[in-house]
Motif scaffolding. Sequence first.
Motif, short mmCIF file in Angstrom:
data_model
loop_
_atom_site.label_atom_id
_atom_site.label_comp_id
_atom_site.label_asym_id
_atom_site.label_seq_id
_atom_site.Cartn_x
_atom_site.Cartn_y
_atom_site.Cartn_z
N GLU A 82 6.43 -9.02 7.90
CA GLU A 82 6.91 -7.74 7.36
C GLU A 82 6.18 -7.33 6.10
O GLU A 82 6.43 -6.26 5.54
CB GLU A 82 8.43 -7.82 7.14
N THR A 83 5.29 -8.18 5.62
CA THR A 83 4.46 -7.81 4.48
C THR A 83 3.04 -8.28 4.73
O THR A 83 2.80 -9.17 5.57
CB THR A 83 4.94 -8.50 3.18
N PHE B 171 0.12 -16.40 7.09
CA PHE B 171 0.14 -16.91 8.46
C PHE B 171 -1.27 -17.05 9.02
O PHE B 171 -1.60 -18.04 9.68
CB PHE B 171 0.99 -16.00 9.37
N VAL B 172 -2.12 -16.06 8.75
CA VAL B 172 -3.49 -16.12 9.28
C VAL B 172 -4.26 -17.29 8.65
O VAL B 172 -4.99 -18.00 9.34
CB VAL B 172 -4.24 -14.78 9.03
N ALA B 173 -4.04 -17.51 7.35
CA ALA B 173 -4.73 -18.63 6.69
C ALA B 173 -4.33 -19.94 7.36
O ALA B 173 -5.16 -20.82 7.60
CB ALA B 173 -4.38 -18.65 5.21
N GLY C 291 6.46 -4.88 12.33
CA GLY C 291 7.20 -5.02 11.07
C GLY C 291 6.51 -4.36 9.89
O GLY C 291 7.11 -4.23 8.82
N LEU C 292 5.26 -3.97 10.08
CA LEU C 292 4.51 -3.31 9.00
C LEU C 292 4.48 -1.82 9.27
O LEU C 292 3.52 -1.31 9.87
CB LEU C 292 3.08 -3.86 8.94
N THR C 293 5.52 -1.13 8.88
CA THR C 293 5.59 0.31 9.21
C THR C 293 5.88 1.13 7.97
O THR C 293 6.29 0.62 6.93
CB THR C 293 6.70 0.59 10.23
N GLY C 294 5.68 2.41 8.12
CA GLY C 294 6.04 3.36 7.08
C GLY C 294 4.85 4.10 6.51
O GLY C 294 3.76 3.53 6.35
N ILE D 52 -3.24 11.20 4.33
CA ILE D 52 -2.04 10.46 4.69
C ILE D 52 -2.41 8.98 4.85
O ILE D 52 -3.48 8.66 5.35
CB ILE D 52 -1.38 11.01 5.99
N ALA D 53 -1.53 8.11 4.36
CA ALA D 53 -1.74 6.67 4.53
C ALA D 53 -0.47 6.09 5.12
O ALA D 53 0.64 6.51 4.80
CB ALA D 53 -2.04 6.01 3.18
N ALA D 54 -0.64 5.11 6.01
CA ALA D 54 0.52 4.48 6.63
C ALA D 54 0.21 3.03 6.91
O ALA D 54 -0.95 2.66 7.12
CB ALA D 54 0.88 5.20 7.93
N ARG D 55 1.26 2.20 6.91
CA ARG D 55 1.07 0.81 7.31
C ARG D 55 0.68 0.80 8.79
O ARG D 55 1.09 1.67 9.57
CB ARG D 55 2.33 0.01 7.05
N ALA D 56 -0.10 -0.23 9.15
CA ALA D 56 -0.78 -0.20 10.45
C ALA D 56 0.16 -0.13 11.64
O ALA D 56 -0.17 0.46 12.66
CB ALA D 56 -1.69 -1.41 10.57
N GLY D 57 1.36 -0.69 11.51
CA GLY D 57 2.27 -0.71 12.65
C GLY D 57 3.08 0.56 12.84
O GLY D 57 3.92 0.65 13.75
N THR D 58 2.85 1.56 12.01
CA THR D 58 3.58 2.82 12.12
C THR D 58 3.22 3.54 13.42
O THR D 58 2.05 3.72 13.71
CB THR D 58 3.22 3.75 10.93
#
Lengths: 487, 392
Positions: B8-9, B16-18, B52-55, B66-72
Amino acid sequence: MTLIAMPEADPTVLARRADIVKELKRFLPETSIIVSEDERRAYDTDALTAYRQLPMVVVLPETTEQVSEILGFCNAEGIKVVARGAGTSLAGGALPAEDAIVIGVSKMNQVLDVDFDNRTARVQAGITNIGISNAVAHAGFFYAPDPSSQLACTIAGNVAMNSGGAHCLKYGVTTNNVLGVKAVLIDGTVVEVGGDWLDAAGYDWLGLLIGSEGQLAIVTEVTVRLLRTAEGARPILLGFDRVETAGACVSDIIASGIIPVAIEYMDKPAIKVCESFAHAGYPLDVEALLIVEVEGSDDEIEFYLDKITAIAEKHAPQSLKVSQSEAESAAIWKGRKAAFGAIGRVSDYMCMDGTIPTGQLPHVLKRISEICESYDLGVANIFHAGDGNLHPLVLYNMNDPAEMVKVEECGAEILKLCVEVGGCLTGEHGVGIEKRELMTHQFDQVDLDQQMALKGVFDPQWLLNPAKVFPLANRPKPAQTGQRVAA
Amino acid sequence: MSDTVRPETEDALAAFVAEADSKALPLDIRGGGTKRALGRPTQTGATIDLSGLTGITLYEPSELVIAARAGTPVADVEAALAENGQHLAFEPMDYRHLYGMNGGSSTIGAVAACNISGPRRIMTGAARDSLIGVRLVNGKGEAVKSGGRVMKNVTGYDLVKLMAGAHGTLGILTEVTFKVLPKPEAALTLVYAGLADEKAREAMSEALGSPFEITGAAHLPGDPARTLLRIEGFPQSLDYRAGELTRDLKRFGTPERLETEASETEWQAIRDVVPLAAPTERAVWRISTAPTRGPAVAAAISNRIDAAYYFDWGGGLIWLACAAEGDAGAAIIREALGGKGHATLVRAPDDIRAAVDVFEPQPDALMALTKGVKTTFDPGGILNPGRMYAGV
């Protein structure tokens, strides 16, 4: 002593200079190799004239194959290379290094192919920007990005710096108008990316190469997108007694749903100098002047100008004047495009190039005057207001070493301000040497490391224009794969 | 089935990727899940779900940004823009029709990662041309940014463009910033009937070479064939431009006129490849070449295999459906292109997409750079491994 340092030259390379020249003669005609100090002098700077450095040798290849031979040789020998178009960089992008070979592309200046059905042109990289438009104007077409230096600057330099211009509010910058390139990698490999079709395959190599400031490859051919010239175009001049009002007017125009082809801004000092040069009819009693240009048919132009006039009138402009003839429009643009040169006749200047969110215009303009005042330096503002790309010209005396330091510090403060308000260090001129040490204000080290790792993929030994773009500290150690001939 | 992680962040994602990198755990990156069938099939140990990465994080209508989190979801972005009379000018295609999906929504991150554009690309550029800033997590779990929120920015290398069209193989986008444009007040489409492919291409070239700002030029062969030219803007200007175009193109016939709503329906279908969506078992190719070569390329292919096709982008974009058998026509299609363009297999069963080059094969030097660049972002090769090319 200036703040911008150049790395120490490699004495072993300098010691081999005579041998290197001899080697270059194997694949270049003598007329393409410039050795004498007098002739090299012509290449010791670009449009950032406060910085000068004689290169070791200058070569002017005539073909892609020659560029390939030169780079293959330099890579094998571990010799640095600085690519050069017309040398009009305002950021020191083409500043030579003492131990580098300058590769000038000026002899490769031909139009290779024009295709009006597909609206593309394939040109050699050394052609001037205006040369492309001139070659297609008879059929009603043009090449859109129009840097102020377009009479002199080359498409090679435009590609290296991802150049913009006054009209990119509508048409975009170089990266939006190039469909393909032929480029030479540091080991001499010739690659072709894209072509006369849209959206090249694979990773966006065009996007990466355009704006990489000659650090990844040397581009020798470019396929550009041609656009049909609008039926007509007409500028309107809007003068305001306050900088803030002009800024608010720009925001309102864009918010209204109109995208003019250009919205240019000049402040009082700039207006005065440009008017005396171009006699364009600029109002002399205003604090801020907007040149707003719209295009289309007569009716469309009329419609847009009515809308813009209505918006402007809400801001009570001190003067409002629509160009009445083609001659008048030409004079208006002549004044704008000659602005840098005209001011250069009055004073030395350092041209800044930060971009800011347009909503920050009033605040930033006010801060710029305060910053310049605090350094006791004059400033003239001329810029692309529609996209927030500022060009404060900070006036100083190049021959006074103390002023030189002052102007660098003042410029750095202005650019940091641009980053602070959500903008960037450079909108269209590039980083070069000028903004190299400021990169850490916009990027974290991890961002720069990622970019520098890409440089390492294309150019493991860091031979292509190495002293530019990235701060000299915290660079990765270049690979040492070059086979050096015995000194 | 592999585990799914839904951070979510950006920090949680990076951590997690690391960890995945240290365990050499290959990751599948999922936005809205509408393009699972685009690209080569991958074998991964875990799925990163970006829902979980939205908005929307920034929207300044007067600055066209306009900018948005990738999952929007794209739909959310488009709705916010529509409230202010703006839009994503590049008109991103919706793949759901092609893949026979009813639900779900594509994400704005996927639009960037796959560089998805539509018919208006000929006028306003592709998604990559409107994309001005990205934040991403690379395969080492590092959060990296490039570009920003301003229109003109040449500070450092343009990693923004590199991310567009990398299909998540270089980094996981966490936030994207787009330049937006005012949505035209009205649209008008001229439809010419009965033109053969090459004749239609001539008409489209002539229109696109006019000063009348064509924002869509497509040709649908059939009985009768239909050639569509779209203009957009304020209503008074449309009348004028339609009149001029009709006069200039008189030798191609008298066009039917479609007004705003009817026009929009047509172009949405062209954008989303609705004409070739059925039969659903057929393979679908997306082929980009120069407009003047389009008809000959399509003819060269359909002379050798049973193919249905239509043209967008004035003839330069060929959508082509053929039997999903053998290599799904890959060899014949790429031979017809002769290296002057590129072909992508956008729909085919997994086994075919695993066996043939889904994306146009790259020359050796560019493939070496592809691998080198991949290594700088993702040395462990854990991000969407093999999605574009084997080993990348």
